[in-house]
Design a protein around this motif. Structure first.
Motif, mmCIF file in Angstrom:
data_model
loop_
_atom_site.group_PDB
_atom_site.id
_atom_site.type_symbol
_atom_site.label_atom_id
_atom_site.label_comp_id
_atom_site.label_asym_id
_atom_site.label_seq_id
_atom_site.Cartn_x
_atom_site.Cartn_y
_atom_site.Cartn_z
ATOM 1 N N ALA A 105 -13.644 10.196 0.166
ATOM 2 C CA ALA A 105 -13.735 8.788 -0.203
ATOM 3 C C ALA A 105 -12.517 8.475 -1.051
ATOM 4 C CB ALA A 105 -15.014 8.510 -0.984
ATOM 5 N N ASN A 106 -11.927 7.320 -0.824
ATOM 6 C CA ASN A 106 -10.819 6.897 -1.670
ATOM 7 C C ASN A 106 -10.814 5.388 -1.775
ATOM 8 O OD1 ASN A 106 -8.831 5.756 0.349
ATOM 9 N ND2 ASN A 106 -8.993 7.828 1.154
ATOM 10 N N VAL A 107 -10.206 4.929 -2.838
ATOM 11 C CA VAL A 107 -9.999 3.498 -3.018
ATOM 12 C C VAL A 107 -8.588 3.323 -3.555
ATOM 13 C CG1 VAL A 107 -10.973 3.383 -5.349
ATOM 14 C CG2 VAL A 107 -10.947 1.338 -3.922
ATOM 15 N N GLY A 108 -7.920 2.318 -3.042
ATOM 16 C CA GLY A 108 -6.554 2.079 -3.469
ATOM 17 C C GLY A 108 -6.223 0.602 -3.416
ATOM 18 N N GLY A 109 -5.049 0.291 -3.909
ATOM 19 C CA GLY A 109 -4.587 -1.093 -3.896
ATOM 20 C C GLY A 109 -4.193 -1.551 -5.273
ATOM 21 N N GLY A 110 -4.060 -2.850 -5.401
ATOM 22 C CA GLY A 110 -3.689 -3.454 -6.673
ATOM 23 C C GLY A 110 -2.196 -3.618 -6.858
ATOM 24 N N ALA A 111 -1.426 -2.660 -6.356
ATOM 25 C CA ALA A 111 0.038 -2.722 -6.434
ATOM 26 C C ALA A 111 0.587 -2.177 -5.113
ATOM 27 C CB ALA A 111 0.554 -1.890 -7.598
ATOM 28 N N PHE A 112 1.586 -2.841 -4.565
ATOM 29 C CA PHE A 112 2.074 -2.500 -3.235
ATOM 30 C C PHE A 112 3.595 -2.487 -3.196
ATOM 31 C CE2 PHE A 112 -1.937 -4.644 -2.995
ATOM 32 C CZ PHE A 112 -2.685 -3.818 -2.165
ATOM 33 N N VAL A 113 4.130 -1.426 -2.624
ATOM 34 C CA VAL A 113 5.546 -1.374 -2.272
ATOM 35 C C VAL A 113 5.563 -1.528 -0.760
ATOM 36 C CG1 VAL A 113 7.612 0.065 -2.178
ATOM 37 C CG2 VAL A 113 6.136 0.150 -4.174
ATOM 38 N N TYR A 114 6.418 -2.405 -0.258
ATOM 39 C CA TYR A 114 6.430 -2.627 1.189
ATOM 40 C C TYR A 114 7.857 -2.756 1.689
ATOM 41 C CZ TYR A 114 7.131 -7.495 -0.137
ATOM 42 O OH TYR A 114 7.629 -8.646 -0.684
ATOM 43 N N HIS A 115 7.989 -2.552 2.997
ATOM 44 C CA HIS A 115 9.277 -2.707 3.659
ATOM 45 C C HIS A 115 9.049 -3.460 4.960
ATOM 46 C CE1 HIS A 115 12.703 -1.623 6.252
ATOM 47 N NE2 HIS A 115 13.366 -1.740 5.118
ATOM 48 N N VAL A 116 9.806 -4.512 5.158
ATOM 49 C CA VAL A 116 9.753 -5.309 6.377
ATOM 50 C C VAL A 116 11.117 -5.217 7.040
ATOM 51 C CG1 VAL A 116 9.371 -7.598 7.357
ATOM 52 C CG2 VAL A 116 8.082 -6.887 5.333
ATOM 53 N N ILE A 117 11.127 -4.854 8.324
ATOM 54 C CA ILE A 117 12.392 -4.768 9.065
ATOM 55 C C ILE A 117 13.060 -6.143 9.026
ATOM 56 C CG2 ILE A 117 13.445 -4.389 11.337
ATOM 57 C CD1 ILE A 117 12.352 -1.816 10.227
ATOM 58 N N GLY A 118 14.284 -6.165 8.601
ATOM 59 C CA GLY A 118 15.041 -7.408 8.534
ATOM 60 C C GLY A 118 14.941 -8.127 7.200
ATOM 61 N N ALA A 119 13.891 -7.826 6.407
ATOM 62 C CA ALA A 119 13.730 -8.504 5.120
ATOM 63 C C ALA A 119 13.913 -7.548 3.938
ATOM 64 C CB ALA A 119 12.359 -9.167 5.036
ATOM 65 N N GLY A 120 13.770 -6.262 4.167
ATOM 66 C CA GLY A 120 14.011 -5.292 3.107
ATOM 67 C C GLY A 120 12.777 -4.867 2.360
ATOM 68 N N LEU A 121 13.006 -4.322 1.176
ATOM 69 C CA LEU A 121 11.993 -3.718 0.327
ATOM 70 C C LEU A 121 11.437 -4.748 -0.656
ATOM 71 C CD1 LEU A 121 10.909 -0.798 -0.028
ATOM 72 C CD2 LEU A 121 12.622 -0.507 -1.800
ATOM 73 N N GLY A 122 10.141 -4.637 -0.974
ATOM 74 C CA GLY A 122 9.528 -5.546 -1.937
ATOM 75 C C GLY A 122 8.415 -4.860 -2.711
#
Length: 176
Positions: A105-122
């Motif tokens: 069992a796990n729970v996660g979230g609240g803070a996110f690092v993401y990468h979108v092709i063409g838009a970069g890292l956020g």
């Protein structure tokens, strides 16, 4: 999300990074998930539908596990990739080893690092959480097959329900 919670999570990750090698076991799993059902549970009622097609969704799960031989608790992160969009978030996990069955069992979230092709890292924070329960059959130390239910909880939208998906997965353990 509350800044104190984020600071507490960062401090916990740093503490584990410094002291983790003394009393924790790192675990890295690479998974391939195949969503089979998608649904919404609201006020005790549930509506779900089988997906007319299935597509593989890869994920990477990294945990530092603390505990005993058959039960352990860990902290780490989970990353998902949908080719054009990838995201990672912190998780807290519990795992029970009943060889050859592994319950997790796990729970996660609240803070996110993401990468979108063409838009970069956020980086974003917000009240989006992903609780998950799973059961897997371990064929050996590095390969398992199983099923999971992954929830999508948005307390800012409603506290009386959540979306979910039922997945069939394969998991490859690369560090144990």
């Amino acid at each position: 999300m509350n800044k104190r919670v984020i600071i507490l999570l960062i401090a916990l990750v740093m503490l584990i990074g410094v002291s983790g090698s003394l009393f924790a076991d790192p675990q890295v799993d690479i998974g391939i998930n195949f969503p089979a059902y998608i649904g919404v549970a609201y006020q005790g009622e549930s509506v779900s539908d089988q997906l007319p097609f299935s597509f593989p969704v890869p994920d990477l799960m990294y945990n530092y596990y603390f505990g005993f031989d058959f039960i352990s608790v860990g902290v780490g992160f989970r990353a998902w990739s949908l080719i054009l969009f990838s995201a990672a978030y912190p998780i807290v996990s519990a795992q029970i080893q009943l060889d050859p069955i592994v319950l997790q069992a796990n729970v996660g979230g609240g803070a996110f690092v993401y990468h979108v092709i063409g838009a970069g890292l956020g980086f974003e924070t917000g009240n989006v959480f992903f609780p998950e329960i799973s059961a897997a059959f371990k064929f050996n130390d590095w390969f398992s097959l199983g099923a999971s239910v992954l929830g999508i909880y948005l307390p800012d939208v409603t506290e009386e329900g959540m979306g979910f998906t039922v997945n069939v997965f394969t998991r490859f353990r690369v560090v144990d």
